[in-house]
Design a protein around this motif. Structure first.
Motif, mmCIF file in Angstrom:
data_model
loop_
_atom_site.group_PDB
_atom_site.id
_atom_site.type_symbol
_atom_site.label_atom_id
_atom_site.label_comp_id
_atom_site.label_asym_id
_atom_site.label_seq_id
_atom_site.Cartn_x
_atom_site.Cartn_y
_atom_site.Cartn_z
ATOM 1 N N LEU A 95 0.834 -1.206 0.000
ATOM 2 C CA LEU A 95 0.000 0.000 0.000
ATOM 3 C C LEU A 95 0.870 1.259 0.000
ATOM 4 O O LEU A 95 0.507 2.276 -0.613
ATOM 5 N N ALA A 96 2.012 1.185 0.676
ATOM 6 C CA ALA A 96 2.933 2.321 0.673
ATOM 7 C C ALA A 96 3.460 2.591 -0.735
ATOM 8 O O ALA A 96 3.649 3.745 -1.132
ATOM 9 N N GLU A 97 3.712 1.519 -1.507
ATOM 10 C CA GLU A 97 4.140 1.682 -2.898
ATOM 11 C C GLU A 97 3.092 2.450 -3.690
ATOM 12 O O GLU A 97 3.411 3.318 -4.510
ATOM 13 N N LEU A 98 1.839 2.126 -3.457
ATOM 14 C CA LEU A 98 0.747 2.799 -4.156
ATOM 15 C C LEU A 98 0.701 4.282 -3.794
ATOM 16 O O LEU A 98 0.551 5.152 -4.659
ATOM 17 N N LEU A 99 0.855 4.577 -2.505
ATOM 18 C CA LEU A 99 0.844 5.973 -2.065
ATOM 19 C C LEU A 99 2.003 6.762 -2.683
ATOM 20 O O LEU A 99 1.821 7.872 -3.192
ATOM 21 N N GLY A 100 3.198 6.181 -2.614
ATOM 22 C CA GLY A 100 4.367 6.870 -3.152
ATOM 23 C C GLY A 100 4.242 7.140 -4.642
ATOM 24 O O GLY A 100 4.631 8.207 -5.128
ATOM 25 N N THR A 101 3.682 6.168 -5.370
ATOM 26 C CA THR A 101 3.477 6.357 -6.804
ATOM 27 C C THR A 101 2.458 7.456 -7.069
ATOM 28 O O THR A 101 2.608 8.266 -7.990
ATOM 29 N N ALA A 102 1.418 7.511 -6.256
ATOM 30 C CA ALA A 102 0.373 8.523 -6.439
ATOM 31 C C ALA A 102 0.920 9.933 -6.232
ATOM 32 O O ALA A 102 0.558 10.871 -6.960
ATOM 33 N N PHE A 103 1.802 10.117 -5.259
ATOM 34 C CA PHE A 103 2.347 11.451 -5.007
ATOM 35 C C PHE A 103 3.258 11.908 -6.143
ATOM 36 O O PHE A 103 3.382 13.100 -6.397
ATOM 37 N N THR A 316 9.551 -3.591 0.404
ATOM 38 C CA THR A 316 9.369 -4.082 -0.950
ATOM 39 C C THR A 316 10.526 -3.773 -1.878
ATOM 40 O O THR A 316 10.640 -4.381 -2.939
ATOM 41 N N TYR A 317 11.403 -2.840 -1.508
ATOM 42 C CA TYR A 317 12.311 -2.324 -2.521
ATOM 43 C C TYR A 317 13.487 -1.610 -1.882
ATOM 44 O O TYR A 317 13.342 -0.964 -0.858
ATOM 45 N N GLY A 318 14.660 -1.745 -2.524
ATOM 46 C CA GLY A 318 15.772 -0.862 -2.232
ATOM 47 C C GLY A 318 16.727 -1.306 -1.148
ATOM 48 O O GLY A 318 16.518 -2.308 -0.458
ATOM 49 N N SER A 319 17.799 -0.528 -1.014
ATOM 50 C CA SER A 319 18.847 -0.761 -0.022
ATOM 51 C C SER A 319 19.200 0.554 0.644
ATOM 52 O O SER A 319 19.040 1.626 0.061
ATOM 53 N N ALA A 320 19.697 0.448 1.853
ATOM 54 C CA ALA A 320 20.115 1.624 2.613
ATOM 55 C C ALA A 320 21.635 1.655 2.715
ATOM 56 O O ALA A 320 22.268 0.629 2.966
ATOM 57 N N LEU A 321 22.200 2.821 2.481
ATOM 58 C CA LEU A 321 23.642 3.023 2.611
ATOM 59 C C LEU A 321 23.890 4.107 3.645
ATOM 60 O O LEU A 321 23.268 5.168 3.613
ATOM 61 N N TRP A 322 24.810 3.820 4.570
ATOM 62 C CA TRP A 322 25.270 4.835 5.520
ATOM 63 C C TRP A 322 26.748 5.097 5.280
ATOM 64 O O TRP A 322 27.523 4.167 5.018
ATOM 65 N N VAL A 323 27.143 6.359 5.357
ATOM 66 C CA VAL A 323 28.552 6.729 5.248
ATOM 67 C C VAL A 323 28.950 7.529 6.472
ATOM 68 O O VAL A 323 28.133 8.244 7.056
ATOM 69 N N LYS A 324 30.201 7.405 6.838
ATOM 70 C CA LYS A 324 30.684 8.114 8.019
ATOM 71 C C LYS A 324 30.972 9.584 7.704
ATOM 72 O O LYS A 324 30.947 10.424 8.600
ATOM 73 N N ASN A 325 31.221 9.882 6.439
ATOM 74 C CA ASN A 325 31.455 11.274 6.025
ATOM 75 C C ASN A 325 30.697 11.516 4.731
ATOM 76 O O ASN A 325 31.182 11.201 3.639
ATOM 77 N N ARG A 326 29.512 12.081 4.851
ATOM 78 C CA ARG A 326 28.669 12.307 3.676
ATOM 79 C C ARG A 326 29.249 13.371 2.755
ATOM 80 O O ARG A 326 28.973 13.379 1.550
ATOM 81 N N PHE A 390 10.193 7.651 -3.999
ATOM 82 C CA PHE A 390 9.779 8.037 -2.648
ATOM 83 C C PHE A 390 9.881 6.790 -1.757
ATOM 84 O O PHE A 390 8.912 6.354 -1.141
ATOM 85 N N SER A 391 11.076 6.201 -1.686
ATOM 86 C CA SER A 391 11.287 4.946 -0.953
ATOM 87 C C SER A 391 11.121 5.105 0.546
ATOM 88 O O SER A 391 10.776 4.151 1.246
ATOM 89 N N SER A 392 11.376 6.301 1.045
ATOM 90 C CA SER A 392 11.310 6.508 2.492
ATOM 91 C C SER A 392 9.903 6.304 3.031
ATOM 92 O O SER A 392 9.728 5.877 4.176
ATOM 93 N N LEU A 393 8.885 6.582 2.220
ATOM 94 C CA LEU A 393 7.502 6.388 2.665
ATOM 95 C C LEU A 393 7.235 4.922 2.947
ATOM 96 O O LEU A 393 6.604 4.570 3.951
ATOM 97 N N ASN A 394 7.726 4.067 2.080
ATOM 98 C CA ASN A 394 7.557 2.624 2.245
ATOM 99 C C ASN A 394 8.193 2.153 3.547
ATOM 100 O O ASN A 394 7.562 1.459 4.361
ATOM 101 N N LEU A 395 9.455 2.533 3.745
ATOM 102 C CA LEU A 395 10.165 2.085 4.934
ATOM 103 C C LEU A 395 9.550 2.656 6.202
ATOM 104 O O LEU A 395 9.442 1.972 7.226
#
Length: 447
Positions: A95-103, A316-326, A390-395
């Motif tokens: 359902l989050a995928e649907l919302l993100g697509t709609a926005f 449903t989708y994606g990967s998260a990356l963290w860096v120590k110095n953005r 808008f992957s953050s909405l899903n997560l």
């Protein structure tokens, strides 16, 4: 969406939800095998060779979904599907995928998607806290913190961003030492990345695209890369004129879910000024459970860290990356003059320096923006592509729907099922375990 199609969307949208619900009901009743039985090229007999000239009604299209598309589906959501990695999505994520697509936002800058940008910062911090990552990786965890997280398409994209930052850092460090006459083009072909012989093929593909050499390191009896092996490889390559650039360590290798020894690899990387990237795409999701926190011993030496929430965390989708110095990553991705449509008031769009075009806003709004200038993020500066989902909405929705305890129970259920199956293997004289079962992965073979 045109106003006259909204009611049509409402009606057909409900029918699609019903279709998906019926599909999952069928899977739970074990009425279909997980692996599609269609032959290669089967779809040509269902779908015309020429595109349609006129529009078709939704009911006709859905009939073809059932008759043509569904037979060719490999049912990753079937409880009898045990290949690759777990893909246990939840309805909240769909359902989050649907919302993100709609926005419909493509939030490459803050202005292009304020909520998608700010929610991404929040949920990557949430996820980092759930996985027990150090504060150094969290955005604005302290006044002097330079770390942060981003949601990308895959673990391969995370590795590419990490290696772009690693190469930029190494080149700029060498430039500072040899400023006069320094030619970075001479370094191409000399950089080398170290990784486990058990690693996913994506490491080789990314390095091939970036013209970086790869050396696979031998593992111990637990299929883990140890410090002594890395140390020897670095010394040999330095003698051959190569430049050690990065180590891609793994928490949960593809073949047998092995865990590399970060506590031994980290100090060597620090001594040799080598970037340490950790790929925890699968097993990283289990870090939500405290019984696996010992896998993070040595995490303080890590420069970047990657997890794929769709593998163990119901996303449903994606990967998260963290860096120590953005800032290193941001500048590495932005070594060119950008077009005006990406510029802010100051003519720069690099995260941390970007301003909105404030002339069209009130004085109070401009003041608020200027006060928050250092905290405006443009996620286009964290990746090669410009476009973003808008992957953050899903997560965000999944994390709220399950919470820490719900995710812990989901992971532990996988572990219990794997332990049960491993015991069946031990009791069967025809088979033997090929590696120690870890999380949901059981490797077994015929004797």
């Amino acid at each position: 969406m045109e106003l006259d199609t909204i009611e049509e969307f409402r009606r057909n949208g409900k029918s699609v939800i019903d279709f998906i619900a019926d599909y999952f009901t069928t899977l739970h009743m074990d009425e279909v095998p997980p692996l599609s039985e269609v032959p290669p090229g089967y779809l040509r007999s269902y779908i015309p060779h020429e595109p349609p000239e006129e529009s078709e009604d939704w009911q006709t299209i859905m009939e073809d979904v059932e008759e043509a598309v569904l037979p060719g589906v490999t049912h990753w959501n079937s409880r009898h599907f045990h290949a690759y990695f777990p893909h246990g999505i939840c309805y909240q994520a769909m359902l989050a995928e649907l919302l993100g697509t709609a926005f419909g936002m493509v939030g490459f800058t803050w202005k292009a998607g304020p909520v998608s940008t700010e929610l991404e910062t929040i949920v990557t911090n949430w996820l980092g806290q759930l996985l027990n990552l150090p504060d150094d990786f969290l955005t604005y965890s302290s006044t002097h913190c330079k770390g942060g997280g981003v949601l990308l398409n895959s673990a391969s994209d995370c590795l590419m961003s990490a290696l772009i930052a690693a190469r930029y850092k190494r080149i700029e460090t060498m430039r500072a030492k040899h400023y006069r006459g320094f030619d970075s083009s001479r370094l191409l072909g000399k950089f080398i990345v170290y990784t486990s012989e058990q690693i996913n093929v994506s490491v080789e593909k990314v390095c091939m695209a970036m013209k970086i050499k790869v050396k696979k390191l031998e593992t111990d009896d637990s299929f883990s890369v140890r410090g002594e092996v890395l140390d020897k490889a670095i010394e040999e390559d330095k003698e051959d004129g190569l430049i050690p650039l990065a180590v891609c360590a793994t928490i949960g290798t593809t073949d047998c879910c092995a865990i590399d020894n970060l506590a031994e690899l980290g100090p060597i990387c620090q001594r040799e000024h080598v970037w340490l990237h950790v790929d925890a795409a699968y097993a990283g999701g289990a870090l939500v459970c405290p019984e696996y926190h010992h896998w993070l011993d040595g995490i303080e030496y890590t420069d970047s860290f990657c997890v794929s929430p769709q593998k163990l965390m119901l996303n449903t989708y994606g990967s998260a990356l963290w860096v120590k110095n953005r800032l290193i990553l941001n500048h590495a991705v932005n070594q060119f003059e950008e077009p005006m449509y990406l510029h802010g008031r100051r003519g720069s769009s690099i995260s941390g320096e970007w301003h909105l075009r404030a002339c069209s806003f009130s004085a109070k709004y401009r003041q608020n923006i200027e006060q928050c200038e250092c905290r405006i993020t443009n996620y286009k500066d964290w990746q090669v592509p410009l476009s973003r989902r808008f992957s953050s909405l899903n997560l965000w929705i999944v994390l709220r729907s399950y919470g820490r305890t719900g995710l812990q129970e989901h992971v532990r259920k996988h572990v219990r099922l794997a332990e049960t199956f491993a015991e069946f293997v031990r009791l069967d004289s025809r088979f033997e375990l090929a590696a120690k079962p870890t999380l949901g992965l059981v490797c077994f073979r015929l004797k």
